[in-house]
Motif scaffolding. Structure first.
Motif, PDB file in Angstrom:
ATOM      1  N   TRP A  39       8.732  20.578 -36.046  1.00  0.00           N
ATOM      2  CA  TRP A  39       9.009  21.273 -34.786  1.00  0.00           C
ATOM      3  C   TRP A  39       7.956  20.947 -33.739  1.00  0.00           C
ATOM      4  O   TRP A  39       8.274  20.693 -32.566  1.00  0.00           O
ATOM      5  CB  TRP A  39       9.067  22.779 -35.035  1.00  0.00           C
ATOM      6  CG  TRP A  39      10.433  23.294 -35.342  1.00  0.00           C
ATOM      7  CD1 TRP A  39      10.891  23.760 -36.533  1.00  0.00           C
ATOM      8  CD2 TRP A  39      11.525  23.410 -34.423  1.00  0.00           C
ATOM      9  NE1 TRP A  39      12.197  24.154 -36.422  1.00  0.00           N
ATOM     10  CE2 TRP A  39      12.614  23.952 -35.138  1.00  0.00           C
ATOM     11  CE3 TRP A  39      11.697  23.111 -33.080  1.00  0.00           C
ATOM     12  CZ2 TRP A  39      13.853  24.202 -34.546  1.00  0.00           C
ATOM     13  CZ3 TRP A  39      12.928  23.348 -32.482  1.00  0.00           C
ATOM     14  CH2 TRP A  39      13.986  23.883 -33.205  1.00  0.00           C
ATOM     15  N   GLN A  40       6.705  20.959 -34.128  1.00  0.00           N
ATOM     16  CA  GLN A  40       5.642  20.671 -33.166  1.00  0.00           C
ATOM     17  C   GLN A  40       5.751  19.238 -32.631  1.00  0.00           C
ATOM     18  O   GLN A  40       5.551  18.995 -31.429  1.00  0.00           O
ATOM     19  CB  GLN A  40       4.277  20.878 -33.824  1.00  0.00           C
ATOM     20  CG  GLN A  40       3.962  22.331 -34.125  1.00  0.00           C
ATOM     21  CD  GLN A  40       2.645  22.478 -34.879  1.00  0.00           C
ATOM     22  OE1 GLN A  40       1.574  22.414 -34.318  1.00  0.00           O
ATOM     23  NE2 GLN A  40       2.741  22.671 -36.193  1.00  0.00           N
ATOM     24  N   CYS A  41       6.069  18.288 -33.496  1.00  0.00           N
ATOM     25  CA  CYS A  41       6.209  16.905 -33.038  1.00  0.00           C
ATOM     26  C   CYS A  41       7.376  16.771 -32.069  1.00  0.00           C
ATOM     27  O   CYS A  41       7.282  16.051 -31.062  1.00  0.00           O
ATOM     28  CB  CYS A  41       6.405  15.980 -34.236  1.00  0.00           C
ATOM     29  SG  CYS A  41       4.931  15.758 -35.256  1.00  0.00           S
ATOM     30  N   LEU A 196      -0.024  28.912 -32.394  1.00  0.00           N
ATOM     31  CA  LEU A 196       1.328  28.372 -32.433  1.00  0.00           C
ATOM     32  C   LEU A 196       2.335  29.389 -31.909  1.00  0.00           C
ATOM     33  O   LEU A 196       3.273  29.046 -31.173  1.00  0.00           O
ATOM     34  CB  LEU A 196       1.670  27.969 -33.872  1.00  0.00           C
ATOM     35  CG  LEU A 196       2.926  27.134 -34.093  1.00  0.00           C
ATOM     36  CD1 LEU A 196       2.925  25.901 -33.213  1.00  0.00           C
ATOM     37  CD2 LEU A 196       3.049  26.755 -35.550  1.00  0.00           C
ATOM     38  N   LEU A 197       2.123  30.654 -32.257  1.00  0.00           N
ATOM     39  CA  LEU A 197       2.995  31.716 -31.745  1.00  0.00           C
ATOM     40  C   LEU A 197       2.843  31.864 -30.235  1.00  0.00           C
ATOM     41  O   LEU A 197       3.832  32.071 -29.520  1.00  0.00           O
ATOM     42  CB  LEU A 197       2.675  33.029 -32.455  1.00  0.00           C
ATOM     43  CG  LEU A 197       3.056  33.095 -33.939  1.00  0.00           C
ATOM     44  CD1 LEU A 197       2.445  34.336 -34.587  1.00  0.00           C
ATOM     45  CD2 LEU A 197       4.564  33.113 -34.111  1.00  0.00           C
ATOM     46  N   ALA A 290       8.077  10.321 -40.218  1.00  0.00           N
ATOM     47  CA  ALA A 290       9.149  10.242 -39.221  1.00  0.00           C
ATOM     48  C   ALA A 290       8.897  11.198 -38.067  1.00  0.00           C
ATOM     49  O   ALA A 290       9.110  10.855 -36.896  1.00  0.00           O
ATOM     50  CB  ALA A 290      10.490  10.540 -39.887  1.00  0.00           C
ATOM     51  N   ALA A 291       8.419  12.408 -38.393  1.00  0.00           N
ATOM     52  CA  ALA A 291       8.124  13.371 -37.329  1.00  0.00           C
ATOM     53  C   ALA A 291       6.982  12.895 -36.454  1.00  0.00           C
ATOM     54  O   ALA A 291       7.003  13.062 -35.227  1.00  0.00           O
ATOM     55  CB  ALA A 291       7.788  14.733 -37.950  1.00  0.00           C
ATOM     56  N   ALA A 292       5.970  12.283 -37.067  1.00  0.00           N
ATOM     57  CA  ALA A 292       4.837  11.794 -36.285  1.00  0.00           C
ATOM     58  C   ALA A 292       5.237  10.666 -35.343  1.00  0.00           C
ATOM     59  O   ALA A 292       4.604  10.459 -34.301  1.00  0.00           O
ATOM     60  CB  ALA A 292       3.728  11.324 -37.227  1.00  0.00           C
TER      61      ALA A 292
END
Length: 311
Positions: A39-41, A196-197, A290-292
């Protein structure tokens, strides 16, 4: 104007596809930490697309911005971007994206300020209800007990972080269950889930018309709890952690047929009692890589003309 438009389309595509892929998949509940990373990426890629589109549009519209963006670049690189052909809309697009960035920073600042105000209010309330006795040293204490008829337990961050527990919770939880609650809250603190929140809440509040940010906020709230549950269960067992959750929440109506704001608790208990197998190490590595790569795609698109000119 083709390159900024391509970046904006790419950001919109990532924003549209990511929620559908992650909310329909079954592996995020099995790997909440990995799901948070994905999600972050994805969100970083969306924001990066906007920043790069803003920089290129601004460079096309104003000489001063162009001088800063392309200051170290040779003349051939600047010509490869054909900035003079962007048209009159470049300034408006850049200004609009810049306003979005300022608004995002303002929302994040407001979220952090509100959180600190709530934290100070809660700390003052705890200090008033449980003052330090002569000879006590707060830095060495990590447990504060408050009189209360309902079971409560929460982590109070600060210079001397403490776990605050009501007497009703102490009567209901045994020692290992209380340690599991402490490990859960410490898991939040060590992983810095509060930041993060804050970021997810700031994006969702600042841009309510962008669905991906609302889904991101909701998923972060859910996944950080699952991740903290896993941290506690690895130390004290899934059954002990599940019993601690039940003991703290069974009087709040969360296990009934009517939905409540704490409706996630039954799902967390079921997940602890009937755990699904984790993904293989190879698949976790593939998903991480993959996310990175997702935030790298906007960089490749933005720097593509420069790399072509230099080659």
């Amino acid at each position: 104007m083709v390159l900024p438009l391509a970046l904006l389309i790419l950001g919109g595509l990532v924003a549209a596809v990511t929620p559908r892929l992650l909310t329909r998949a079954d592996w995020p509940d099995r790997e909440p930490v990995l799901a948070l990373w994905v999600w972050q990426c994805a969100v970083a890629a969306v924001l990066l697309c906007c920043v790069l589109a803003m920089a290129l549009s601004g460079a096309a519209a104003w000489e001063a911005v162009r001088g800063h963006v392309f200051a170290p670049a040779p003349r051939g690189v600047v010509e490869a971007y054909a900035l003079r052909s962007y048209g009159p809309w470049a300034g408006a697009v850049s200004a609009l994206l810049a306003l979005g960035g300022v608004w995002t920073a303002a929302m994040l600042t407001r979220e952090v300020r509100f959180s600190r105000a709530r934290r100070r209010h809660r700390a003052a309330e705890v200090s008033a209800r449980s003052p330090w006795l002569p000879g006590e040293r707060p830095a060495e204490e990590r447990l504060v007990i408050l009189e209360g008829e309902r079971p409560h337990a929460w982590w109070l961050p600060g210079t001397a972080p403490r776990l605050v527990v009501s007497t009703a919770a102490l009567r209901r939880l045994d020692r290992r269950q209380l340690d599991a609650v402490l490990a859960h809250e410490q898991g939040h603190a060590r992983a810095r889930h509060d930041w993060l929140l804050h970021c997810s809440a700031a994006l969702a509040t600042g841009f309510p018309q962008v669905p991906v940010f609302a889904v991101f906020r909701d998923q972060v709230h859910r996944l950080v709890e699952l991740a903290a549950d896993d941290m506690a269960s690895r130390r004290f067992g899934r059954l002990t952690t599940a019993l601690a959750l039940v003991g703290l929440n069974e009087d709040r109506g969360v296990f009934g047929p009517c939905p409540t704001p704490l409706a996630l608790v039954p799902q967390r208990v079921d997940r602890l009692l009937t755990p699904a197998p984790r993904l293989s190490a190879a698949r976790r590595l593939r998903l991480t890589a993959a996310a990175a790569l997702v935030p790298v795609v906007p960089l490749v698109v933005a720097f593509g003309p420069a790399l072509a000119a230099l080659s």
